[in-house]
Enzyme design. Structure first.
Site, PDB file in Angstrom:
ATOM      1  N   VAL A 281       0.730  -1.270  -0.112  1.00  0.00           N
ATOM      2  CA  VAL A 281       0.050   0.063   0.128  1.00  0.00           C
ATOM      3  C   VAL A 281       0.868   1.047  -0.072  1.00  0.00           C
ATOM      4  O   VAL A 281       0.710   2.241  -0.825  1.00  0.00           O
ATOM      5  CB  VAL A 281      -1.151  -0.025   0.863  1.00  0.00           C
ATOM      6  CG1 VAL A 281      -1.652   1.292   1.188  1.00  0.00           C
ATOM      7  CG2 VAL A 281      -1.988  -1.302   1.016  1.00  0.00           C
ATOM      8  N   ALA A 282       1.890   1.469   0.924  1.00  0.00           N
ATOM      9  CA  ALA A 282       2.772   2.449   1.004  1.00  0.00           C
ATOM     10  C   ALA A 282       4.027   2.105   1.626  1.00  0.00           C
ATOM     11  O   ALA A 282       4.188   1.139   2.251  1.00  0.00           O
ATOM     12  CB  ALA A 282       1.867   3.600   2.032  1.00  0.00           C
TER      13      ALA A 282
ATOM     14  N   GLU B 254       7.532   4.141   3.634  1.00  0.00           N
ATOM     15  CA  GLU B 254       8.050   5.522   4.184  1.00  0.00           C
ATOM     16  C   GLU B 254       9.180   6.076   3.625  1.00  0.00           C
ATOM     17  O   GLU B 254       9.982   6.487   4.452  1.00  0.00           O
ATOM     18  CB  GLU B 254       7.879   5.215   5.505  1.00  0.00           C
ATOM     19  CG  GLU B 254       8.972   4.376   6.150  1.00  0.00           C
ATOM     20  CD  GLU B 254       8.553   2.896   6.171  1.00  0.00           C
ATOM     21  OE1 GLU B 254       9.418   2.096   6.767  1.00  0.00           O
ATOM     22  OE2 GLU B 254       7.546   2.415   5.777  1.00  0.00           O
ATOM     23  N   ASN B 255       9.663   5.899   2.332  1.00  0.00           N
ATOM     24  CA  ASN B 255      11.070   6.238   2.085  1.00  0.00           C
ATOM     25  C   ASN B 255      11.150   7.783   2.291  1.00  0.00           C
ATOM     26  O   ASN B 255      10.336   8.541   2.223  1.00  0.00           O
ATOM     27  CB  ASN B 255      10.985   6.154   0.411  1.00  0.00           C
ATOM     28  CG  ASN B 255      10.784   4.854   0.030  1.00  0.00           C
ATOM     29  OD1 ASN B 255      11.633   4.094   0.510  1.00  0.00           O
ATOM     30  ND2 ASN B 255      10.060   4.535  -0.710  1.00  0.00           N
TER      31      ASN B 255
ATOM     32  N   HIS C 115       0.264   7.195   8.798  1.00  0.00           N
ATOM     33  CA  HIS C 115       1.271   6.259   9.122  1.00  0.00           C
ATOM     34  C   HIS C 115       2.548   6.317   8.554  1.00  0.00           C
ATOM     35  O   HIS C 115       3.721   6.395   9.300  1.00  0.00           O
ATOM     36  CB  HIS C 115       0.694   4.790   8.880  1.00  0.00           C
ATOM     37  CG  HIS C 115       1.570   3.665   9.148  1.00  0.00           C
ATOM     38  ND1 HIS C 115       1.448   3.098  10.700  1.00  0.00           N
ATOM     39  CD2 HIS C 115       2.480   2.923   8.816  1.00  0.00           C
ATOM     40  CE1 HIS C 115       2.315   1.956  10.858  1.00  0.00           C
ATOM     41  NE2 HIS C 115       3.192   1.900   9.629  1.00  0.00           N
ATOM     42  N   GLU C 116       2.818   6.878   7.676  1.00  0.00           N
ATOM     43  CA  GLU C 116       4.045   7.024   6.646  1.00  0.00           C
ATOM     44  C   GLU C 116       4.678   8.237   7.306  1.00  0.00           C
ATOM     45  O   GLU C 116       5.815   8.376   7.386  1.00  0.00           O
ATOM     46  CB  GLU C 116       4.121   7.161   5.264  1.00  0.00           C
ATOM     47  CG  GLU C 116       3.368   5.665   4.593  1.00  0.00           C
ATOM     48  CD  GLU C 116       3.752   4.523   5.103  1.00  0.00           C
ATOM     49  OE1 GLU C 116       4.869   4.341   5.185  1.00  0.00           O
ATOM     50  OE2 GLU C 116       2.825   3.710   5.356  1.00  0.00           O
TER      51      GLU C 116
ATOM     52  N   HIS D 286       6.426   7.433  10.529  1.00  0.00           N
ATOM     53  CA  HIS D 286       7.736   6.799  10.317  1.00  0.00           C
ATOM     54  C   HIS D 286       8.591   7.663  10.010  1.00  0.00           C
ATOM     55  O   HIS D 286       9.847   7.239  10.136  1.00  0.00           O
ATOM     56  CB  HIS D 286       7.488   5.871   9.163  1.00  0.00           C
ATOM     57  CG  HIS D 286       7.091   4.248   9.367  1.00  0.00           C
ATOM     58  ND1 HIS D 286       7.613   3.569  10.274  1.00  0.00           N
ATOM     59  CD2 HIS D 286       5.980   3.820   8.667  1.00  0.00           C
ATOM     60  CE1 HIS D 286       7.275   2.404  10.029  1.00  0.00           C
ATOM     61  NE2 HIS D 286       6.186   2.431   9.255  1.00  0.00           N
TER      62      HIS D 286
END
Length: 723
Positions: free
Chosen positions: A326-327, A329-330, A353-354, A357
């Site tokens: 889904v995603a 967190e770069n 959520h990202e 992170h």
């Protein structure tokens, strides 16, 4: 000369500055073949050329290192069979990491296989030794997800002496690098490529210390076909028009798995003072309207809770449906699947959520994959603090109840003694760490962090602790003991009370006991949203059918939040197969309405249709699969179709739609369809379609737990596949 006491200095002599204590070596990681404990990685430089027609990346990698001990024999890096190494070279490096910059030159494309980029050219001082000398190297097997690359070093290397190792390579068919033909994008105009490094895939992107215990800064120069926009997870980026290359620099240390690249027909739009979205032109208006102003609101809330945002910009790029999770967190550039745009509440939660992170996972990272909860559990806790501050406690409690429901669903399937239900999971040699990604990592980890917050009696006091924790450990990697020791030091009164040893709630038991969380949060503040869900579910499963249908008609679920409707449908799914007359009545009440809702709702209703063999609504299943190209919306339905009497229907739909699916996804669905067909009867695809091996799926993040076979009762909807 007489000896002097060490606490005195000779007359007129200045005291020598004390040498700082050496950095401790990184934690041992059984998922890495590297010799990371013998070296300090100061900086890495990448020169990359994207060749979409050949599905190949040509690279030149410069590692700037220091040996921790004198005369190391060799440097061992994580690599992958997809990497073809052309040469290795050595150069004594200047003292400052990252200087001088490499000048990467790129060959013009010509007929036949293009050569790799030449070695970087370094400026040489008069009388200096030659810039590079060649090194011997060899590649050995390590696991099914990687290889070890051993580079022999010159024998005279001194401890702490900076040096560079320069590697030229090409990467073809790598699990970290996803090449998309134009027809697999929304615009169908230009090729597209993205990388996905979590957990251990980036060793197929570039040779590295592929462990979260090692962090370094990096810079990159990237050449791409004309008209293709290139982005990387970096704090600085520029396009040098006269050279036709993109230049990137990440000024903060990051682990290898957070080095990420995406290139395609992407356009930007600002959505806040330090944020923009990137998307294909046809998606950009939707992405902008959904997130304009919101990301800054979430970042500001997070900063109030946990201190300054450390990464400069927070941009988001929306990727085609082939993105396998889904995603992700770069840093500076969150990757997110475009399919989620139609589900507003899921979009909000996944992006927040990202954002979380950025503090927990990116700034402070778990040192080993065995303790992923240190990133995911803390990020989930921070995410819910941000949503509480922004949207209120009721919404946060609803989303938490939805996720904990899924956690208990997994628990019923796996059993309470499953080793993957531990927070400190033992990673056996050879096991892909991606197999440890599951709801326990997120939700059991969250419950432990929530329990810690309750011990100090006040969420704001716990926020202060987490702010201090990030400040202390930012840009480093930690183990659980670092967090827990810091917690007891910050709250000495709790240490005096021996809260870490309370019977039944010992910290050690939280970490190493299998089964459900030892304690769960009080979600009563969400009862205004969860109580109607429970009441409607009870109507359909406990009351007489005619009474249920009559009463249900008075409850307008079109006004519900997405998480409410999803929770209701998940409860019905848990009870499936249902009596046929109940399914018929449910269809009459809800099918048309649900068909107009977002994909998160529709897929749940369609799973109910499939699990109950409800043929009148199968046309909706077909239409859904004909229009979906994402793992998250196809795999669950194919799993359910293949466990019942509808496998022939699944085969028919797959044959009609396979041309629009990414080869990796095609291969996964083939494996699901082949269950029970017997040897030699695996569904075929057209020539040049899915790969003949299963490496792509073995290296993609695991969507099932451990070795669970396709068709198990754990479906993709139960796994939070945001990283």
């Amino acid at each position: 000369m007489a000896a002097q006491c060490c606490c005195r200095k000779a007359p007129g002599a200045e005291a020598a500055p004390a040498r700082p204590p050496p950095e401790p070596p990184p934690a041992l990681d059984v998922a890495s073949a590297s010799s990371a404990q013998l070296f300090r990685l100061r900086h890495l430089q990448l020169g990359l050329e994207l060749r979409p027609e050949a599905r190949e990346l040509a690279g030149c990698l410069v590692l700037e290192l220091c040996a921790r001990r004198p005369a190391p024999r060799a440097l061992v890096l994580d690599a992958h069979p997809a990497l073809r190494l052309h040469s290795a070279a050595f150069r004594r490096a200047p003292a400052a990491a990252g200087e001088p910059p490499c000048a990467f030159a790129f060959a013009a494309p010509g007929p036949g296989p293009a050569p790799p980029p030449p070695l970087p050219a370094f400026p040489e001082a008069p009388g200096a030794e030659p810039a590079c000398c060649p090194l011997a190297f060899r590649v050995d097997p390590f696991t099914d997800y990687g290889s070890s690359l051993t580079v022999t070093l010159p024998p005279e290397l001194q401890a702490h002496q900076p040096f560079q190792v320069i590697l030229r390579y090409t990467s073809t068919d790598a699990p970290a690098i996803w090449w998309l033909d134009p027809e697999l994008t929304y615009g169908s105009a230009k090729p597209f490529v993205f990388t996905q490094g979590h957990s251990v895939c980036n060793r197929s992107f570039f040779p590295c210390f592929d462990t979260p215990a090692v962090k370094c800064t990096y810079s990159a120069v990237v050449k791409a076909p004309s008209g293709v926009q290139v982005l990387m997870s970096a704090t600085q980026s520029t396009y040098v028009e006269e050279e036709g290359v993109y230049r990137f620099h990440m000024e903060h240390p990051v682990p290898a798995y957070l080095v990420a690249l995406v290139a395609g027909d992407l356009q930007p739009a600002d959505i806040g003072p330090r944020s923009r979205v990137w998307a294909e032109p046809c998606l950009l208006p939707t992405a902008t309207s959904k997130l304009s102003g919101a990301v800054e609101q979430w970042l500001s809330a997070a900063e109030r809770l946990y201190g300054p945002y450390l990464w400069g910009r927070y941009d988001i790029v929306f990727l085609p449906p082939s993105f396998p999770i889904v995603a992700m967190e770069n840093p500076c550039l969150t990757f997110i699947i475009s399919s989620i745009l139609e589900s507003d509440e899921f979009l909000i939660i996944d992006v927040i959520h990202e954002v979380a992170h950025s503090w927990f996972g990116n700034a402070v990272t778990n040192a080993t994959w065995e303790e992923m909860w240190l990133s995911e559990g803390l990020a989930t806790y921070a995410q819910r603090r941000i949503t509480t501050e922004t949207y209120g406690a009721a919404f946060t409690c609803l989303e938490t109840a939805f996720r904990l429901d899924a956690l208990h669903r997994q628990m019923k399937v796996l059993g309470e003694d499953s080793p993957v239900s531990k927070l400190q999971v033992k990673l056996e040699p050879g096991v892909n760490p991606s197999h440890l990604m599951n709801l326990f990592t997120y939700e059991k980890g969250y419950c432990f962090v929530y329990y810690l917050s309750q011990l100090c009696g006040d969420p704001q006091r716990f926020d202060s602790f987490l702010r201090a924790y990030v400040e202390k450990y930012k840009f480093t990697s930690v183990v659980a003991q670092d967090l827990l020791d810091s917690f007891l030091t910050f709250f000495p009164e709790l240490k005096e009370q021996s809260v870490d040893c309370r019977a039944g709630l010992e910290f050690e038991r939280w970490l190493n006991a299998t089964g459900p969380p030892l304690a769960e949060p009080d979600l009563s503040q969400g009862s205004s949203l969860t109580r109607p869900v429970e009441a409607l579910f009870q109507l359909w499963t406990a009351a007489p059918l005619d009474q249920a249908a009559a009463s249900a008609s008075t409850i307008d679920i079109s006004k519900w939040r997405t998480f409410q409707t999803a929770l209701f449908l998940d409860r019905l799914l848990d009870g499936s197969p249902l009596p046929q007359e109940v399914v018929t009545s449910l269809s009459k009440c809800y099918s048309s309405l649900l068909d107009s809702m977002n994909a998160e709702i529709r897929i749940r209703w369609l799973q109910i249709v499939v699990r109950n063999d409800y043929y009148p609504d199968l046309h909706r299943v077909r239409r859904f699969l004909e229009n979906q190209m994402s793992r998250m919306y196809t795999i669950p339905l194919y799993e359910d179709l293949c466990t019942g009497a509808l496998k022939s229907f699944a085969l028919e739909v797959f044959y009609q739609t396979q041309g629009r699916l990414h080869p990796n996804l095609r291969r996964t669905i083939q494996q699901i369809l082949s269950q029970g067909l017997g040897p030699g009867t695996e569904p075929s695809v057209e020539q040049g379609g899915a790969r003949a091996d299963s490496e792509a799926d073995a290296d993609a993040p695991a969507l099932l737990l451990g070795d669970e076979a396709p068709g198990s009762a754990i479906s993709l909807r139960d796994v939070n596949v945001s990283a």
